[in-house]
Structures are given as structure tokens and as C-alpha cells.
Design a protein around this motif. Structure first.
Motif, PDB file in Angstrom:
ATOM      1  N   ASP A  96     -51.226 -52.907 -65.259  1.00 31.62           N
ATOM      2  CA  ASP A  96     -51.914 -52.242 -64.156  1.00 31.62           C
ATOM      3  C   ASP A  96     -51.652 -50.739 -64.182  1.00 31.62           C
ATOM      4  N   GLY A  97     -50.400 -50.355 -64.444  1.00 31.41           N
ATOM      5  CA  GLY A  97     -50.081 -48.933 -64.508  1.00 31.41           C
ATOM      6  C   GLY A  97     -50.856 -48.224 -65.600  1.00 31.41           C
ATOM      7  N   THR A  98     -50.910 -48.856 -66.775  1.00 28.68           N
ATOM      8  CA  THR A  98     -51.631 -48.254 -67.898  1.00 28.68           C
ATOM      9  C   THR A  98     -53.128 -48.179 -67.615  1.00 28.68           C
ATOM     10  N   ALA A  99     -53.703 -49.287 -67.140  1.00 28.79           N
ATOM     11  CA  ALA A  99     -55.144 -49.318 -66.869  1.00 28.79           C
ATOM     12  C   ALA A  99     -55.523 -48.332 -65.773  1.00 28.79           C
ATOM     13  N   THR A 100     -54.691 -48.231 -64.741  1.00 28.69           N
ATOM     14  CA  THR A 100     -54.990 -47.320 -63.634  1.00 28.69           C
ATOM     15  C   THR A 100     -54.919 -45.870 -64.082  1.00 28.69           C
ATOM     16  N   SER A 101     -53.922 -45.538 -64.890  1.00 25.63           N
ATOM     17  CA  SER A 101     -53.795 -44.153 -65.356  1.00 25.63           C
ATOM     18  C   SER A 101     -54.952 -43.774 -66.277  1.00 25.63           C
ATOM     19  N   LEU A 102     -55.374 -44.710 -67.135  1.00 26.14           N
ATOM     20  CA  LEU A 102     -56.496 -44.430 -68.030  1.00 26.14           C
ATOM     21  C   LEU A 102     -57.815 -44.340 -67.271  1.00 26.14           C
ATOM     22  N   ALA A 103     -57.916 -45.091 -66.181  1.00 26.68           N
ATOM     23  CA  ALA A 103     -59.156 -45.105 -65.400  1.00 26.68           C
ATOM     24  C   ALA A 103     -59.273 -43.906 -64.468  1.00 26.68           C
ATOM     25  N   ALA A 104     -58.139 -43.291 -64.131  1.00 21.66           N
ATOM     26  CA  ALA A 104     -58.123 -42.268 -63.077  1.00 21.66           C
ATOM     27  C   ALA A 104     -59.149 -41.163 -63.300  1.00 21.66           C
ATOM     28  N   CYS A 149     -61.165 -48.353 -66.485  1.00 21.32           N
ATOM     29  CA  CYS A 149     -60.339 -48.140 -67.684  1.00 21.32           C
ATOM     30  C   CYS A 149     -61.218 -48.192 -68.936  1.00 21.32           C
ATOM     31  N   PRO A 150     -61.198 -47.152 -69.763  1.00 20.97           N
ATOM     32  CA  PRO A 150     -62.081 -47.114 -70.933  1.00 20.97           C
ATOM     33  C   PRO A 150     -61.625 -48.003 -72.088  1.00 20.97           C
ATOM     34  N   ASN A 151     -60.376 -48.456 -72.045  1.00 20.55           N
ATOM     35  CA  ASN A 151     -59.887 -49.356 -73.090  1.00 20.55           C
ATOM     36  C   ASN A 151     -60.203 -50.785 -72.667  1.00 20.55           C
ATOM     37  N   GLU A 204     -49.410 -43.511 -63.760  1.00 17.85           N
ATOM     38  CA  GLU A 204     -48.952 -44.778 -64.343  1.00 17.85           C
ATOM     39  C   GLU A 204     -47.630 -45.223 -63.716  1.00 17.85           C
ATOM     40  N   GLN A 205     -46.699 -44.296 -63.575  1.00 10.28           N
ATOM     41  CA  GLN A 205     -45.397 -44.625 -62.995  1.00 10.28           C
ATOM     42  C   GLN A 205     -45.539 -45.091 -61.549  1.00 10.28           C
ATOM     43  N   SER A 206     -46.406 -44.430 -60.790  1.00 13.00           N
ATOM     44  CA  SER A 206     -46.612 -44.792 -59.392  1.00 13.00           C
ATOM     45  C   SER A 206     -47.208 -46.190 -59.265  1.00 13.00           C
TER      46      SER A 206
END
Length: 226
Positions: A96-104, A149-151, A204-206
Motif C-alpha cells: 500500500d505504501g509503495t502503490a500510494t507513493s507511486l500514485a500520488a 499507481c502506474p505499476n 510511502e512512509q506515512s
């Protein structure tokens, strides 16, 4: 003209979908207790259908991990053990952290507004707290944030884990009012980071910390990933 069986197949599928949605909702709402048997006959009678589409729905839910098929017992509500639950929630936090940061960076004003609206609904229901409704709104909030998320592979994995852990019974208690209120506050903080175009690592950390704090609140387990 020889009649085909296509209309019947469509009808049977529709009934299976109805049974699937009904059973899944009962699991998510806590109407079925952990390990409780899920019998096709009474559900079929309740829905006014034969046992065939209900059994099909049960098999689908078992494939998704929400039910377990036990020899000489039948279908029952799935409960994962403590270790598997912790490991799964930690995996969800990372995804979730990775997907959210990439989507931001892909989110538009309408997406952020929608997320704020959902979080507002969470805040509004705290005075008449419904844990099942909170889980539903919480999952919907996160879906808005990570769905851009683009990935595609990370998105698929994040969505799959959210779907699983929004429904499956773990060893911890259901979310309580204090954690729900804290979660809504964390949602607001996450939205502020996204709105302010904060660095991806900070977003991502948040997002990761938010999920892990829910794990800690439910089980008392403080993840090493915090």
C-alpha cells in the motif's frame, strides 16, 4: 429452431453472483462467527434459489480465502493464525505504501476531493460507530489513493491484499472507536502530504506506518517495519 441453454447459463451465473455477494456481505458484517459453518441449504432457501449457485458462490469465496473447505465438515468462515495475519498485514503495509507513493503524482483534484469526502464520512459516523462500515469506508479511501499507481503489478498485488484483509478474520480484535478516530486523523495527514507534493519516500512512509499502526492496535504486535 433448437433452443439454446445460454439464457439458463446467464440466469444461473446471476444467481451465483447474488449468492456470492450475499455470503460475502454476511462475512464482512460479522454475521458469521469465526469457524462457523456456512451451509448452502438455508442460504438457498433465504435467497429463493437452488443449492447449485450457492455452492458455486461458496467455492469462489473459498478460492479467495474467505471460506475454508474442511473434509467431513464443509465450508466454514476462514480465520488465519497470528503469524500469517501479521505477515500478511506487513506485506499489505509495504504494498500500500509503495502503490500510494507511486500514485500520488497521478492523482487529480477530483481524486483528492473524493478521498476527503470518504474520510469525512468516517469522521461523521464516529458518534454512532459501526466497525463494519468503518472497514468498508477505510478500504474505499485507500482504493482512491493507490488506484492510480502506474505499476500494474504493484497495483494488482496491493488491491488483492486490501481485498483479502478487508474481509478475512484475523486473530486480533475488530477495530475500536479510538483507532478509527486515529485512522481518520492519519488519513488527513496523508492527504496533506499528497496535496503538498511531498517526496514519494515521505508519502510511502506515512501510508506504510498507517497500516502498521492498525496491526499494532489490533494485535499488540509492533512491527519491525515501523
Amino acid at each position: 429452431m433448437v433452443p439454446t441453454s445460454e439464457p439458463r447459463r446467464r440466469g444461473a451465473q446471476s444467481k451465483a453472483d447474488t449468492a456470492y455477494a450475499h455470503i460475502k456481505e454476511q462475512i464482512e458484517r460479522g454475521a458469521f462467527e469465526p469457524y462457523q459453518r456456512v451451509l448452502a441449504a438455508p442460504i438457498a432457501a433465504e435467497l429463493g434459489v437452488s443449492g447449485v449457485p450457492v455452492r458455486e458462490a461458496i467455492q469462489r469465496l473459498a478460492a479467495e480465502g474467505l471460506l475454508q473447505i474442511v473434509h467431513n465438515v464443509g465450508a466454514r468462515v476462514a480465520v488465519i493464525d497470528d503469524h500469517a495475519y501479521r505477515a500478511g498485514m506487513e506485506a499489505l503495509a509495504v504494498l500500500d505504501g509503495t502503490a500510494t507513493s507511486l500514485a500520488a503524482g497521478q492523482l487529480g483534484a477530483a481524486d483528492i476531493e473524493r478521498a476527503e469526502e470518504i474520510n469525512g464520512s468516517i469522521l461523521s459516523m464516529l458518534d454512532d460507530f459501526d466497525p463494519a462500515l468503518f472497514e468498508e469506508l477505510n478500504a474505499e479511501f485507500h482504493e482512491v489513493l493507490y488506484s492510480a499507481c502506474p505499476n500494474e503489478r504493484i497495483l494488482e498485488l496491493a488491491r488483492s491484499e486490501w481485498k483479502k484483509f478487508s474481509s478475512i478474520r484475523g486473530p486480533g480484535a475488530a477495530v475500536d472507536l479510538d483507532r478509527a478516530r486515529e485512522s481518520a486523523e492519519e488519513h488527513g495527514e496523508l492527504l496533506e502530504l499528497i496535496r503538498g507534493s511531498a517526496p514519494g519516500a515521505q508519502i510511502e512512509q506515512s501510508a506504510r506506518r498507517h497500516v502498521l499502526k492498525s496491526l499494532e492496535a489490533r494485535t499488540g504486535h509492533r512491527s519491525r517495519l515501523l
